[in-house]
Design an enzyme around this catalytic site. Structure first.
Site, PDB file in Angstrom:
ATOM      1  N   HIS A  63      15.000  11.908  -8.633  1.00  0.00           N
ATOM      2  CA  HIS A  63      16.273  12.323  -8.048  1.00  0.00           C
ATOM      3  C   HIS A  63      17.215  12.816  -9.152  1.00  0.00           C
ATOM      4  CE1 HIS A  63      15.015  10.903  -4.282  1.00  0.00           C
ATOM      5  NE2 HIS A  63      15.820   9.874  -4.090  1.00  0.00           N
ATOM      6  N   CYS A  90      18.293   4.484  -3.336  1.00  0.00           N
ATOM      7  CA  CYS A  90      17.820   5.075  -4.591  1.00  0.00           C
ATOM      8  C   CYS A  90      18.872   5.954  -5.266  1.00  0.00           C
ATOM      9  CB  CYS A  90      16.540   5.865  -4.351  1.00  0.00           C
ATOM     10  SG  CYS A  90      16.602   6.993  -2.943  1.00  0.00           S
ATOM     11  N   THR A 148       0.810  -1.219   0.000  1.00  0.00           N
ATOM     12  CA  THR A 148       0.000   0.000   0.000  1.00  0.00           C
ATOM     13  C   THR A 148       0.848   1.276   0.000  1.00  0.00           C
ATOM     14  OG1 THR A 148      -0.148  -0.087   2.418  1.00  0.00           O
ATOM     15  CG2 THR A 148      -1.918  -1.131   1.169  1.00  0.00           C
ATOM     16  N   SER A 163       9.634  12.237  -2.287  1.00  0.00           N
ATOM     17  CA  SER A 163       9.015  10.908  -2.283  1.00  0.00           C
ATOM     18  C   SER A 163       9.954   9.849  -1.727  1.00  0.00           C
ATOM     19  CB  SER A 163       8.567  10.514  -3.695  1.00  0.00           C
ATOM     20  OG  SER A 163       9.627  10.651  -4.613  1.00  0.00           O
TER      21      SER A 163
END
Length: 341
Positions: free
Chosen positions: A244, A132, A11, A162
């Protein structure tokens, strides 16, 4: 015959992206289980833009036996509690948290960079997905390193909110709204106002003055690419929702020109070179959202060092920085080790 796949943290931002990418790439899954905490159990979530729905299962009661691959995207605490149990039950874990990344018995994989390292996954039946900001950088560095051997990298990141989760995205939205209407913009998730501002601080501070995010870029690059490469990183949170960006300075052992670097990058897997020396001839975060590629622009020579190149690197952090890389690892695992008859 396909695989039985579990998505943990289904989720959340990354979990939803994993489900979407599994669908987009037509991953050979006979069954997908969407798993999350008890708070989300019973919810119904849609897979990407399709009309397929899954009912969220409670991780506390989930039986891992008989499942082939579990993609964890729920943070270190959840991975610490459940990943090893899943792995011991025979379900290979691909973990997006930082928990296992530096474990010598757990391969840290970016498929375009070090696919052969996945062969060591059987030690713990766990594979780690890198940070990331590291993932997109090593995709850009790998082909250049193969050609000219990198000595040193200096990188400044411009990281989207995010990367800190949905609550961070909500804070940027709310602060922007508050400023426009003249209300105070009080930080809750971030240490300072993020709207119309930049914050040179991601994760906790270490004794040497660097942050844990910066340490991750250093340590993970060495593990994935080459332990001899020296890396200096400054990681900055910027008021961008997704995507990014990184300004990367690279020092090589051997001579390399900007034109040679462009030619190498143009032909490299996972990279899209967009490098026109004109207004708009480069890629910005808003243009990379929803894309699989790592975009490279602004390739030029650095005259301050011998054999230096500078470049600009942009990627969707929820995709290549997390969900896409995890799915690519699953695809790689299937090709090399878990082939279905």
């Amino acid at each position: 015959m396909g695989y039985r796949i579990v998505v943990v943290g289904a989720t959340g931002n990354v979990g939803r992206e994993i489900l979407a990418i599994l669908d987009e790439r037509k991953f050979p899954a006979d069954e997908i289980a969407a798993v999350a905490s008890s708070r989300s159990a019973g919810e119904r979530i849609t897979i990407g833009e399709s009309d397929k729905e899954l009912k969220v299962r409670n991780i506390e009661h989930f039986d891992w036996a008989g499942w082939d691959i579990a993609l964890f995207a729920a943070g270190s605490e959840v991975s610490k509690k459940y990943a090893s149990a899943a792995a011991k039950a025979g379900c290979t874990v691909i973990d997006n948290s930082s928990l296992f990344r530096m474990d010598p018995d757990v391969p840290l994989i970016v498929p375009e960079v070090n696919p052969e390292a996945i062969d060591g996954y059987k030690a713990k039946n766990i594979i780690a997905n890198p940070n990331c900001s590291t993932a997109q950088m090593v995709v850009a560095l790998k082909p250049l390193h193969d050609n000219s051997k990198i000595k040193r990298v200096v990188v400044a990141t411009y990281q989207a909110v995010s990367g800190a989760g949905k609550s961070a995205m909500d804070e940027l939205f709310q602060q922007s709204r508050d400023i426009f209407v003249g209300d105070p913009a009080s930080p809750e998730i971030f240490t300072k106002q993020i709207a119309f501002n930049v914050i040179p601080h991601i994760d906790s501070f270490l004794e040497d003055g660097s942050t844990k995010e910066e340490w991750k870029m250093v340590a993970e690059t060495k593990k994935i690419l080459d332990p001899k490469i020296k890396v200096a990183a400054t990681c900055v949170r910027v008021p961008v929702f997704v995507g990014h960006s990184e300004a990367i300075n690279i020092e090589f052992e051997d001579e390399i020109t900007a034109e040679e670097a462009q030619d190498i990058l143009r032909e490299s897997p996972g990279i899209m070179l967009v490098d026109k020396r004109e207004d708009g001839g480069y890629v910005t975060p808003v243009e990379c959202v929803g894309d699989y590629a790592t975009f490279v622009s602004r390739v030029r020579e650095d005259s301050t060092v011998d054999n230096g190149i500078q470049l600009w690197c942009v990627s969707d952090n929820l995709r290549k920085g997390a969900a896409l890389n995890a799915v690519q690892i699953a695809e790689l695992l299937g090709r090399r080790h878990l082939q279905k008859a």
